[in-house]
Design an enzyme around this catalytic site. Sequence first.
Site, PDB file in Angstrom:
ATOM      1  N   GLY A 111      41.808  37.437  44.338  1.00 28.79           N
ATOM      2  CA  GLY A 111      42.863  36.926  43.483  1.00 28.79           C
ATOM      3  C   GLY A 111      44.253  37.136  44.021  1.00 28.79           C
ATOM      4  O   GLY A 111      45.244  36.729  43.399  1.00 28.79           O
ATOM      5  N   SER A 163      37.549  32.577  43.967  1.00 27.23           N
ATOM      6  CA  SER A 163      37.395  33.762  44.810  1.00 27.23           C
ATOM      7  C   SER A 163      36.426  33.481  45.955  1.00 27.23           C
ATOM      8  O   SER A 163      35.326  32.963  45.748  1.00 27.23           O
ATOM      9  CB  SER A 163      36.880  34.930  43.967  1.00 27.23           C
TER      10      SER A 163
END
Length: 1109
Positions: A111, A163
């Site tokens: 992130g 991700s």
Amino acid sequence: MAKMEVKTSLLDDMIGVGDMVLLEPLNEDSFINNLKKRFDHNEVYTYIGSVVISINPYRSLPIYTPEKVEEYRNRNFYELSPHIFALADEAYRSLRDQDKDQCILITGESGAGKTEASKLVMSYVAAVCGKGAEVNQVKEQLLQSNPVLEAFGNAKTARNDNSSRFGKYMDIEFDFKGDPLGGVISNYLLEKSRVVKQPRGERNFHIFYQILSGASEEFLCKLKLERDFSRYNYLGLDSARVNGVDDASNFRTVRNAMQIVGFMDHETQSVFEVVAAVLKLGNIEFKPESRANGLDESKIKDKNELKEICELTGIDQSVLERAFSFRTVEAKQEKVSTTLNVAQAYYARDALAKNLYSRLFSWLVTRINESIKAQTKVRKKVMGVLDIYGFEIFENADNSFEQFIINYCNEKLQQIFIELTLKEEQEEYIREGIEWTHIEYFNNAIICDLIENNQTGILAMLDEECLRPGTVTDDTFLEKLNQVCATHQHFESRMSKCSRFLNDTSLPHSCFRIQHYAGKVMYQVEGFVDKNNDLLYRDLSQAMWKANHSLIKALFPEGNPAKINLKRPPTAGSQFKASVATLMKNLQNKNPNYIRCIKPNEKKAADIFNEALVCHQIRYLGLLENVRVRRAGYAFRQAYEPCLERYKMLCRQTWPHWRGPARAGVEVLFNELRIPEEEFSFGRSKIFIRNPRTLFKLEDLRKQRLEDLATLIEKIYRGWKCRTRFLLMKRCQIVIASWYRRYAQQKRYQKIKSSAITVQSYIRGWKARKLLRELKHLKRCNEAATVIAAYWHGTQARRELRRLKDEARNKHAIAVIWAFWLGYKVRREYRKFFRANAGRKIYEFTLQRIMQKYFLEMKNKMPSLSPIDKTWPARPYLFLDSTHKELKRIFHLWRCKKYRDQFTDQQKLIYEEKLEASELFKDKKALYPASVGQPFQGAYLEISENPKYKKLTDAVDEKIIIAEVVNKINRANGKAASRIFLLTKNNVLLADQKSGTIKSEVPLGDVTKVSMSSQNDGFFAVHLKEGSEAASKGDFLLSSNHLIEMATKLYRTTLSQTKQKLNIEISDEFLVQFKHEKVCVKFIQGSQKNGNIPTCKRKNNRLLEVAVP
């Protein structure tokens, strides 16, 4: 320099401190506060020397435009404010200009924006390198590999909607000019456990949701899938939909990217079939059954899913069903088959799904590498981009084998980061001739040795435990760690014999803790052995190899019975250790560039800066330690030229221009400012400043000096402006005065002039009136004399007129009397002749009137001027019959002449040929009526424009009258062969149609006769003079679609050249001379197999029959 060159700099208009090396004081709080201050002003990039810190803004910023790319292109690293483009440009220019291989290491936790950072680096390099069709194709393939790998390797997690669940290292290869040639991608540790299970609030890999959302109904039907996510056990339902993510659009993007990268349609289809098979594997469920021997076994509840998987993959259903129920163990020459209980069957199913997807991902990487690899063998320059997972620390002891491996990789990266940073510092000091002093820093080699040591390392212990015979569990592995690593200062365990951990209640019994460089991490030992084994039963491998699906068969080569290897496959830990060793070796051979990504908050929201979270990332990334390493020697360095350019206004000797070397100017500048000698050192090309306070002091002095200079410039400008305004006003006053004086004189002159004109006008008026009175008096006297003379002359004229009238009346009376007398005498003499000729005169007069009426009526009833118009007015009187016919004939001849006068010479020639054809063939040849409406073209073949007939064109130097393809009849069997028929002024030629070679050439004088039938066919024979050279092989029997035209032109040409008429024989039987014998050609009526095409057949030696339909 003519004027001072002003450049932007890292130090200009700083928000906070752009380079952390210059931060004062340096501690954790000031570091975080500086990052927060810059983040609040949308400054998401900060430097630590040559390292870029990137904070994820979680929103789009206008700092990645093409204008920004051009702004940072070919600029010094510190010349502009911190930006990722500056690092990419520095790396690219070092690779292109200095021939140094580069690598860009992008690290950070999930992130933090690592994937976006790698995309920005690649897009910048693609924008600044060369152009061209091939180069653009390579760049497009390199850029389009990202969407494919993201779809199959990325997933939505609690921390990041996109991700990366694998590590990626891409080597981009360039030629000597800096143009991209291709690339090679390496992947590390795909999180394949996500295929079968995802934490709450997270999703499986993107590709599963993209297929179900974006594929058409027809495509889903082929894959035997349904659009409903809830139908599949491997897909978590609580986060199936992600806000702001359009899976359907992303699926179309992925398919387009696969096409651009170079995937064939059948390969793309095979990939999606494997993905569908993995998705459907999760729907296979098992139920327990007891056997007669008391052992439990498992059975598949619903075989429909198994059937569809087998149809997708081309596997025999019974083979796959047995592989889920039994396990075969081979030892030397023995095979033992055991049943699988329900738990083991579920393990086998999940292991197959994980292995199938993991191997598919590895195949995708290999296939992309085949497409993007460099096609040339020349020496290449390489820029590597490493996008790899950052340090992971989960709370509540959720750290497992994957986190252990990831953190081991980050330990290795931190080790090489410190080593290469110190190496770079040392090399720069040596290169600049600065004395090198040893820098103390924490060396994490001891932690790397704890994990990777071949004898006592944790990975070695894990492999040894996995290979040990007997009962092997995670607890036995932890016991072994407690025995071997108990005394290591960075290893902690509740079961360790070391007394300091026996009472540590924060450390559970089933966990161990490692003191990493980023902090302590507690690992849950459960699952370490199974995940390291990564075991797939051999029965499943063999079942996959037996599939009729080419891709699946290629993914499981160990399933080939001919290549059975009883050796245990390498463990996941040993494989990753080898991969990391290869990566480290690769990175050490390149010049490193670092991007450290930081996540500002856990909410993935813009404008939120969580100081505790950022502090945690700063610690485990070792950023403070990095700053201290950079500041252990000299905090700031700069080349002499930009340093002198920036600070030369601080010294009178260097301002505004320094004429000598830049180094000498910097020395004079620093001596003038009385900076202590221990605060700086002079290198060969750079000035080194030890303390940031010294640099900030220079900046403060420069700022004050710039203010003084600005005041001076403002003062000079104001004086110049006022002076300029005064001079302008002075010039304006002079101009206005001169204009006013001119205006006043003009007004005075106009007034005097007006007065003079008025006086002059009055005087001229008086004189004119006086003259007018005199002229009027003179005129009246002249008019009175004239009137008197006129009256007198009138009286005299009237008298003379009366006299002449009287005389004329007397003469007229005499003439009238004489005329009447003569008339009387004539009438008396004529009366006796009138009665004899009156009838004939009346007849002639009546006839003349009738003829006039006839011609006037004909004038209005004339037919049109068309020669084919046969209408003619009716005859009004019988006695005009011959006149009427003659007039009709004359009119027809006249309008025919008018029609002929309109013809050109070419049209006259065509009509002459048509007329000649009519005389020759009308009512004689059945083919003639069809040829009347067809114009005679002559040249049906464009020989001069066809390069194939160049040889023929060169051989014929006369004008070609007709050129057409004819069929030459074979004398032996009656078959036809295509020939080019050419008629010139003197010769008839036959040439081969394919090559243009002349086969026969006959002078027109040797042609004696042309024979043809009276029927509707195109056959004709050309008879040659006996004894001539051309007649050695006999006459020619030919067939043409334009027989009438050819015969007519041949007749006219022969007549023109030889002055003799060519004999045209029309008969259904005629003789043709073939060599030394004569053959009768006979035309008969008959139906043909070929439709309306006449056929020719040799009956015997003396007869050749032509069947005409």
